[in-house]
Structure formats: structure tokens, C-alpha cells
Design an enzyme around this catalytic site. Structure first.
Site, PDB file in Angstrom:
ATOM      1  CG  ASP A 280      50.049  -0.790  33.250  1.00 47.26           C
ATOM      2  OD1 ASP A 280      49.868  -0.816  32.010  1.00 47.26           O
ATOM      3  OD2 ASP A 280      49.599  -1.678  33.993  1.00 47.26           O
TER       4      ASP A 280
HETATM    5  C1  BGC Z   1      47.978  -3.393  31.514  1.00 50.97           C
HETATM    6  C2  BGC Z   1      49.381  -3.816  31.127  1.00 50.97           C
HETATM    7  C3  BGC Z   1      49.522  -3.787  29.636  1.00 50.97           C
HETATM    8  C4  BGC Z   1      49.187  -2.385  29.155  1.00 50.97           C
HETATM    9  C5  BGC Z   1      49.372  -2.191  27.666  1.00 50.97           C
HETATM   10  C6  BGC Z   1      47.544  -2.111  30.851  1.00 50.97           C
HETATM   11  O1  BGC Z   1      46.196  -1.872  31.034  1.00 50.97           O
HETATM   12  O2  BGC Z   1      47.912  -3.280  32.912  1.00 50.97           O
HETATM   13  O3  BGC Z   1      49.655  -5.082  31.652  1.00 50.97           O
HETATM   14  O4  BGC Z   1      50.803  -4.177  29.259  1.00 50.97           O
HETATM   15  O5  BGC Z   1      47.844  -2.106  29.478  1.00 50.97           O
HETATM   16  O6  BGC Z   1      48.360  -2.778  26.941  1.00 50.97           O
END
Ligand code: BGC
Length: 747
Positions: A280
Site C-alpha cells: 500500500d
Molecule cells: C490506500 C489504498 C490506495 C492507495 C493508492 C492508500 O492510501 O490505502 O487503498 O489504493 O493509497 O492511492
């Protein structure tokens, strides 16, 4: 063709076609991956494992792309920039490996569908698949070939803002809906240019963050991981979901981004997964803040050795991996495995043949997309109350007052995780009402409150005055989009601002009050349900929410949504879910609540059972609950046998009759209970559901086939087995009502 590109092509021929686009063939993907890998330097390999987010421009990244130090970009949505970045990668980097363009396309790109929690309320996988397909068609038209969805974290705590992005509390429902989303995003074949690689996230357990507070820790034992949190992910992996994302939480002290057990032992070995694993956002570097790694180098080492392939934006791989390999802390074989997973996806997507996007604006907000989004919004709305058959509205109505902060909130009704859908395209309930009924009915709009957190009361007085001269009031309340989603957890699930006062004041006029709730989670609306004549819960319904709700309010469409999560009466009941385990002290129903407790009552005089003295033990609405304008009667449950072997299939049926005046759709739900286990079992578990359309007076026998193997669970020996013994099956209209039968599983 420039010299570099030409020499790259010569090197890789016949593996890469540098001329006319041609189809990537699955059969030879692996040999192409291996052949390409052989050409790569260690630095180039590490480059593929690096994902960066340019947020708009690519200037500062052009050099890195040219040097082969970037494998994927996040958040580029301008097709010109996408092509420009691709051109640098394909024509100017030594090996010409295309970039993977990614974005959070969660419940629509331009045409926004209901939030995933709303889609789950349809209990209709076709809706989820259609929504994802539409999103993929629109987003891929701008060059986005990888989305970070579906989010299939089992979510049982409405305080957690990200429940909005999930398919709710149930592993089975989440598996069915999540898989449908994977199919929709990925289409018939990944190398179709309208397909996007899906991403099952967040692996794993993120929905169980302590106190519902985002990014928090979880403490989920292996058996619960396996029985509750893994199933949607296993289903996604088996359905060919191209990528997985690790979650932010540390479970029992181990951040998912460094969790070998989930990434290697389970995902790779048990599920034979050959897709790609991404962290993530910066979750690799965040392991330092977790106190799990002392520096970026250690974070890179722990993440790669645990089974991560690509680092999202934290740059810990690109900065440290070469040194780690030299120091033998990371083997080159490990790097090769990760790069193989990345290249395999690029080949499967056909990026080597078609790296560029031929931007097609015509697909955005296409008529068919809007129609599908409207149908999704219709099916996601849940009728929670309908006293005196207030709904649907009839043509006898002369004057309607429309009020509430969500009646005409084009931005907010789109919900969380909308980066690209424009509010100018949103059709709000107020606008839809005016357009569809403005010439027949007097529609008075008094917003009452400007936005959901608004505490000013002057507007309420005006709304109440208007209602006095009306036949009915439609009150659109709920949450602004920004009150749910990532980093938007709440400790109080009551309506924000003066919305509760608005409903109370409206109800005191004595006129029928229809309350429509647009929200990212179940709110504690017990009081508003009491004060309203009818309540329709639509979550955040997306671009077409307005016309969908107007069709429902006027009976052109009939509600069929069911709660995908248990609705608590009070926030303090969270987490709350129907599939809880038996305790030794189940509530008897005779419990005395706080207002009736005698003064100086004896310590044990209240009945020592598992309940709250203020909230009791039941929810406001159980999982799977939802009314219709018509009524359905369940009769005659029938099961094929009352003794079955573990290899048998149970056939269960029930007669359903539409006993009301409207044609309607009922979601028939199948639950089971395993009465005694080697470990305690949930009181009920959803194992199937079917949407059934019935005309007034029509009767249908609805039949389910349930292989006994589906009753397997991870038992005391951490084996997935069906334990022989007694079971109950229910076929019913929600998780608390249904007809039941008993059967026994024998060896
Ligand atoms: C989130 C994810 C997301 C990623 C990319 C993160 O902060 O938890 O779900 O896909 O950002 O934007």
C-alpha cells in the site's frame, strides 16, 4: 525507431514485436518473461519494482524512466501524458519495457456507481461486474490499465471510514461481490485494451483495525484470518485477480507488508498465486514508524523477503535493493521472482504490443454507462420502513417539500474515493424530481441545512413552515462524502450537525416524513426511523442517484436492497455482525434495560447474559434486512436429505409467494449453523443467496444446491474440514427471519 529501441528489439527478438501490435499469447508469456529477464541488469530489475506517483506532470520522472528505474506510475490520467511517459519508457530506456499505469478507480471512473458498500446491498454480482466493466472501459480510455480495487476487507465496524469501500461484513458476500468486480475490471482477457488489472486489497485484516480507527493495529488469530478474512481474497486469487495489495495494519505485531505467512505461505503456496503483490502507499517505509524496521534499508529487506514485488511510492526498493543484494541479505533469485511477477502482468496486459492509449472520450458518461449506474443505484437502496404504505408516492400528491442537505448535493452523493467523476454530471434527487415530476406536482425546496455538519437552525424553521402546506416531505440526510473513506473514521455514528433536529421538527408537523439517507456507512438512525413514516437507505448512490431514487419513491422501481452490514442502534455496539460466535450466556430476551433497573438492584438480579444495559443485544436492523413495496411469504422449506456425507450436496428449497400488489424482487438468503464444533462456531453463516423476481400473486419454488464441502472450516487442528454433526439450515428474508430445517453430516 531510435537506435536504443532498435537494439533492444534485436536483442529480444523474436520475443518482442517492435512493429505492428499483435496479441500477447498466454502460452508464451512465461518464456517471454524469462527471456526478457535474462537481458536485464540488476538495476533494471529493481527499477521494475518501483512505482512512483507523478501527480500530474512527468518532467521530474523522465530521467528515471529513461534509466529504467520505474516500473509503474500512479495517478496519471491525461492520455497525452500517459503516452509521453510510455514513449520515454518504450523508446528511450535500454530495454523498452512499457510502464504500468495505475489509479484508484474504485466505484467508477467518470460515471460513478454507488459506493461498493451500496453495490453489496444489491446482493447482485451482475451489478458489481457491470460497474467494474464500465469503470474499466472509461479509465482504460485514458490509458489506465491497473486499478486498486476491489477492496474486499471484511468490515464489521462502522466507525471505520473505509467500510464504505468494502462489500460489508460477510466473507461470503464479499467473496461473491469482489469476484464479480474482478471479472468486470479484467473483462474477457487482460490483453483487451479495455481491461484493467484488478487488485485485491488490503491483504489482510485491515477491516478489523482496533476501535475502527484507520491505520490501526489488528489482533486476528490465524483461525479467524482463515475462516473470516481470507475467503474473499482466496476467491479473488482463484478468479485470476491480477494483483494483490498489502494492508497498512500490523497483525499481532507484524505489518502485512512484511508478513511472510500471508504473502508466501498462504497466497503463493496454498493458493498458487502467480500475480503481482504491491505494497500500500508507502507502507514499506511506514514499517519504520511502526517500530518494526530501524531504517529504509531494513524495510526494503523485510518487504521483499516476505513476498512483496512492487514498492508503492516509498522508494525504499530503488534506494536500497542493490546494496541488499550485494550484502546477500536479499538473493537475486528473490528479485527475479518479483520481477517475473511484474513482467508477466505487463505481457498479459498486452503492454509490449500496445503501450499507448488511443484516447476515446466518447465512452465517458456513455448512455449505457449511465443506465447501468442508475440500475445499480436502484438495486442498492434499502427500504427500512414503510408505514401505512407511504411509499410509493401516488399521483394524488399535490405538493412535496424536498429538504435536507443531501437533496441537491452533486459532489457528496458520489461518495468517497472519487478522483475523476465530475459533479457537473451528477443527477441529484431534487433535479430529477423537478425534471420528472415538476409539471405535475408542486415541488418546494427548502434545504433546511446547507451541508450535513451544518448546525444552523434557521433553515429548519423555513423547512417546517413549508411542510405545513404540503402533502408530504422528502428529507435527504446523511453524510457528506468526506465523512467516510480512508482516514475518516468516526467515534459517533449519529447524524451530524442539526440533521436529527431537522427530522424531529419535520415529524412534529404531523405530515408524513420520508427520510432518505445517503451515507458511507450504517448510521445510528433509530430515532429518525421512529420519527419518519418511511425510510430509504441509499448509501452514496453515485452519478445517477437522483433519477434512481425518484423512480423508487414513485414506484417506477421497487426497492430490493438488503443491508450488507448490521446496523447498530448505538455506536458503542461496534463492531457488530450477525455471524458472531455463541457465548456461554446468550441473551434470553428477558434482559432488563437501564430505564427499568430498580434502584439498588442486586448485582446479579438483571440476568447475567451477553448484552448492553443501554442498547440491549440486538441491532437496529440485522444483516440481510430490507423491505419491498410488496410482501413475500415463505412456505414449505424442503431439504433433500436429513443425513448427508461430506461428499454429498444438499438440495434445499422453499416456496416464495408475492402476497402484495407490486411486482418485486426478493433476495432469498441461505444460512447455516454448525451446532457443535471442535472450536466454537458462528451462530449463523451466509452460504448462498438468490434474487427472485415475482409478479403479484406469483409463487416460485426457489432451490439451492449446497455441497456439504462448503460447510468446511478451519478447526482446532487448523485443518479445513467438514466436521460431522448436526446442522441447521435457514432459507429466509434476512439473517434473523427464515424457515429452518435440521440435518446431520455423517462420515
Ligand atoms: C490506500 C489504498 C490506495 C492507495 C493508492 C492508500 O492510501 O490505502 O487503498 O489504493 O493509497 O492511492
Amino acid at each position: 525507431m531510435n537506435i536504443k529501441r532498435l537494439s533492444a528489439c534485436l536483442l529480444l527478438l523474436p520475443l518482442l514485436s517492435c512493429a505492428e501490435p499483435q496479441e500477447a499469447k498466454e502460452g508464451d508469456v512465461e518464456s517471454r518473461v524469462n527471456a526478457l529477464l535474462k537481458q536485464m541488469t540488476l538495476q533494471e530489475k529493481i527499477g521494475q519494482m518501483n512505482q512512483l506517483s507523478p501527480f500530474g506532470g512527468i518532467e521530474e520522472m523522465a530521467g528515471l524512466i529513461k534509466e529504467g528505474k520505474v516500473g509503474s506510475l500512479l495517478n496519471l490520467t491525461d492520455p497525452e501524458l500517459v503516452n509521453k511517459a510510455q514513449e520515454i519508457a518504450v523508446k528511450e530506456s535500454r530495454l523498452g519495457i512499457p510502464l504500468l499505469m495505475s489509479r484508484d478507480v474504485i466505484h467508477g471512473y467518470k460515471t460513478i456507481f454507488p459506493i461498493p458498500l451500496g453495490q453489496a446491498a444489491t446482493f447482485n454480482p451482475q451489478i458489481a461486474e457491470d460497474g467494474a466493466r464500465v469503470a474499466a472501459i472509461e479509465a482504460s480510455a485514458d490509458g489506465i490499465r491497473w486499478t486498486f480495487a476491489p477492496m474486499i476487507d471484511v468490515s464489521r465496524d462502522a466507525r471505520w471510514g473505509r467500510m464504505a469501500e468494502s462489500c460489508g461484513e460477510d466473507p461470503y458476500l464479499s467473496a461473491v461481490m469482489g469476484t464479480a468486480m474482478v471479472m468486470g475490471f479484467q473483462g474477457n482477457s487482460l490483453n483487451d485494451p479495455t481491461s484493467m488489472a484488478a487488485c485485491a486489497k488490503h491483504f489482510v485484516g485491515y477491516g478489523a483495525v482496533e476501535s475502527g480507527k484507520d491505520y490501526n493495529s489488528t489482533f486476528i488469530p490465524e483461525r479467524v484470518l482463515r475462516n473470516v478474512y481470507f475467503p474473499p481474497f482466496e476467491a479473488a486469487a482463484r478468479a485470476g485477480c491480477a494483483t494483490f495489495m498489502t494492508s497498512f495494519n500490523d497483525n499481532d505485531g507484524v505489518p502485512s507488508t512484511a508478513n511472510k505467512f500471508i504473502l508466501k505461505d498462504v497466497l503463493r503456496k496454498e493458493w498458487n498465486y502467480d500475480g503481482m503483490v504491491v505494497t500500500d502507499w508507502a507502507s514499506a517505509a511506514e514499517m519504520i514508524a511502526h517500530g518494526f524496521c530501524k531504517d529504509e534499508k531494513e524495510a526494503a529487506e523485510k518487504a521483499i523477503n516476505a513476498g512483496v514485488d512492487m514498492d508503492m511510492v516509498s522508494s525504499v526498493f530503488i534506494h536500497n535493493m542493490e546494496a541488499l543484494v550485494k550484502e546477500k541479505k536479499v538473493s537475486e533469485a528473490t528479485i527475479d521472482d518479483a520481477v517475473r511477477n511484474i513482467l508477466r502482468l505487463k505481457f498479459r496486459l498486452g503492454l509490449f504490443e500496445n503501450p499507448y492509449v488511443d484516447a476515446d472520450q466518447s465512452v465517458k458518461y456513455a448512455e449505457d454507462h449511465l443506465a447501468k449506474a442508475k440500475e445499480a443505484a436502484i438495486q442498492s437502496a434499502i427500504l427500512l420502513k414503510n408505514d401505512k404504505q407511504t411509499l410509493p408516492l401516488t399521483d394524488k400528491i399535490r405538493t412535496i417539500v424536498v429538504t435536507g442537505p443531501l437533496a441537491d448535493a452533486p459532489h457528496d452523493q458520489l461518495g468517497t474515493w472519487v478522483f475523476d467523476g465530475e459533479k457537473e454530471h451528477t443527477q441529484t434527487p431534487l433535479k430529477a424530481l423537478q425534471e420528472m415530476y415538476g409539471d405535475k406536482i408542486r415541488i418546494v425546496y427548502e434545504p433546511g441545512l446547507a451541508y450535513s455538519r451544518d448546525k444552523q437552525r434557521e433553515g429548519i424553521t423555513k423547512a417546517v413552515a413549508a411542510v405545513r402546506n404540503a402533502d408530504i416531505v422528502l428529507a435527504f440526510v446523511g453524510e457528506e462524502a468526506i465523512l467516510s473513506g480512508e482516514a475518516h473514521s468516526l467515534a459517533d455514528l449519529n447524524l451530524q450537525g442539526a440533521q436529527a433536529d431537522l427530522i424531529s421538527a419535520l415529524s412534529q408537523t404531523g405530515k408524513p416524513v420520508v427520510t432518505i439517507v445517503m451515507a458511507g456507512r450504517p448510521l445510528t438512525i433509530g430515532k429518525q426511523v421512529e420519527e419518519s413514516t418511511a425510510v430509504l437507505y441509499s448509501f452514496h448512490p453515485g452519478t445517477m442517484g437522483g433519477p434512481a431514487l425518484v423512480d423508487l419513491l414513485f414506484g417506477t422501481a421497487v426497492p430490493s436492497g438488503k443491508t450488507p452490514v448490521t446496523f447498530p442502534k448505538m455506536t458503542g455496539q461496534s463492531p457488530i455482525y450477525y455471524a458472531h460466535h455463541h457465548t456461554g450466556r446468550a441473551p434470553s430476551g428477558q434482559e432488563i434495560l437501564i430505564d427499568e433497573i430498580p434502584l439498588e438492584a442486586g448485582q446479579t438480579s438483571l440476568g447475567c447474559t451477553s448484552f448492553y444495559i443501554d442498547a440491549g443485544f440486538g441491532p437496529l436492523f440485522p444483516f440481510g434486512y430490507g423491505l419491498s413495496y410488496t410482501t413475500f411469504q415463505y412456505n414449505r422449506i424442503n431439504i433433500s436429505a436429513d443425513k448427508l456425507k461430506t461428499t454429498d450436496t444438499l438440495i434445499a428449497s422453499v416456496d416464495i409467494t408475492n402476497t402484495g400488489k407490486y411486482a418485486g424482487t426478493e433476495v432469498v438468503q441461505l444460512y447455516i449453523q454448525d451446532k457443535v464444533g471442535s472450536v466454537t462456531r458462528p451462530v449463523k453463516e451466509l452460504k448462498g443467496f438468490k434474487r427472485v423476481d415475482l409478479q403479484p400473486g406469483e409463487k416460485q419454488t426457489v432451490t439451492f444446491s449446497l455441497p456439504v464441502s462448503e460447510l468446511a472450516f478451519w478447526n482446532i487442528d487448523m485443518q479445513k474440514v467438514v466436521e460431522p454433526g448436526d446442522f441447521t439450515i435457514w432459507l429466509g428474508t434476512n439473517s434473523q427471519e427464515g424457515l429452518s430445517a435440521d440435518f446431520e453430516v455423517i462420515n
